[in-house]
Design an enzyme around this catalytic site. Structure first.
Site, PDB file in Angstrom:
ATOM      1  N   ASN A 117      -6.584  -0.036   8.862  1.00 49.04           N
ATOM      2  CA  ASN A 117      -5.601   0.898   8.323  1.00 49.04           C
ATOM      3  C   ASN A 117      -5.070   0.355   7.002  1.00 49.04           C
ATOM      4  O   ASN A 117      -4.750  -0.835   6.901  1.00 49.04           O
ATOM      5  CB  ASN A 117      -4.459   1.079   9.321  1.00 49.04           C
ATOM      6  CG  ASN A 117      -4.923   1.726  10.614  1.00 49.04           C
ATOM      7  OD1 ASN A 117      -5.788   2.604  10.597  1.00 49.04           O
ATOM      8  ND2 ASN A 117      -4.372   1.296  11.733  1.00 49.04           N
ATOM      9  N   GLY A 140      -1.889   4.633   7.690  1.00 42.19           N
ATOM     10  CA  GLY A 140      -1.162   4.281   8.911  1.00 42.19           C
ATOM     11  C   GLY A 140      -0.923   2.792   9.082  1.00 42.19           C
ATOM     12  O   GLY A 140      -0.661   2.324  10.192  1.00 42.19           O
ATOM     13  N   GLN A 141      -0.977   2.030   7.983  1.00 38.74           N
ATOM     14  CA  GLN A 141      -0.746   0.590   8.092  1.00 38.74           C
ATOM     15  C   GLN A 141       0.727   0.315   8.372  1.00 38.74           C
ATOM     16  O   GLN A 141       1.600   0.892   7.715  1.00 38.74           O
ATOM     17  CB  GLN A 141      -1.173  -0.095   6.779  1.00 38.74           C
ATOM     18  CG  GLN A 141      -1.119  -1.619   6.846  1.00 38.74           C
ATOM     19  CD  GLN A 141      -1.669  -2.275   5.579  1.00 38.74           C
ATOM     20  OE1 GLN A 141      -2.037  -1.603   4.625  1.00 38.74           O
ATOM     21  NE2 GLN A 141      -1.702  -3.596   5.591  1.00 38.74           N
ATOM     22  N   HIS A 157      -5.577  -6.805   8.367  1.00 40.81           N
ATOM     23  CA  HIS A 157      -6.097  -7.062   9.711  1.00 40.81           C
ATOM     24  C   HIS A 157      -7.180  -6.063  10.048  1.00 40.81           C
ATOM     25  O   HIS A 157      -7.088  -4.882   9.723  1.00 40.81           O
ATOM     26  CB  HIS A 157      -4.980  -7.030  10.757  1.00 40.81           C
ATOM     27  CG  HIS A 157      -4.067  -5.847  10.659  1.00 40.81           C
ATOM     28  ND1 HIS A 157      -3.084  -5.746   9.696  1.00 40.81           N
ATOM     29  CD2 HIS A 157      -4.001  -4.704  11.375  1.00 40.81           C
ATOM     30  CE1 HIS A 157      -2.450  -4.608   9.839  1.00 40.81           C
ATOM     31  NE2 HIS A 157      -2.986  -3.939  10.842  1.00 40.81           N
TER      32      HIS A 157
END
Ligand code: 5GP
Ligand code: ZN
Length: 114
Positions: free
Chosen positions: A87, A93-94, A100
């Site tokens: 994301n 939507g992070q 990661h």
């Protein structure tokens, strides 16, 4: 990045269920799993998002993906299949701003994403 949650996990100042680590990356299980396997692979160094990576980070990027494969093997989901998600930014939507790679599997995952 002393205030970054994932930097604190790398530094072991907050706990996590570690699955794997090497000189470039650390992998640990997500605290709020969305599938039977939900592990995060992160670079040891602070990188805000994948959008920040430079050409010089090609080894790190390769290591992130290959570690995702390693996690899939460790978790026994290689044959059934799995999904990598990264994301990025607001529309992506992070929610944690340290790069990661989500490794998701252990059930059939729907597509397209929401
Ligand atoms: P994003 O939404 O940025 O793609 O993913 C962040 C992920 O980090 C989420 O899946 C969330 O559950 C996970 N997460 C947030 N805080 C923690 C934490 O303190 N420990 C662990 N293991 N995972 C976390
Ligand atoms: Zn960080």
């Amino acid at each position: 990045m002393s205030e970054c949650l994932f930097c604190k996990i790398v530094a072991r100042t907050i706990p996590a269920a570690l699955v794997y680590e090497d000189d470039l990356v650390v992998a640990f299980d997500d605290i709020n799993p969305q599938a039977p396997t939900h592990t995060l692979v992160i670079p040891r160094k602070h990188v805000t998002s994948i959008a920040e990576l430079q050409d010089s980070d090609i080894e790190l990027l390769g290591r992130l993906m290959l570690t995702g494969n390693k996690i899939a093997k460790l978790k026994g989901i290689t044959d059934a299949g799995y999904r990598f998600v990264v994301n990025t930014g607001a529309h992506g939507g992070q929610s944690v701003f340290h790069l990661h790679l989500h490794v998701l599997g252990g059930r059939h995952l729907a597509w397209p994403p929401g």
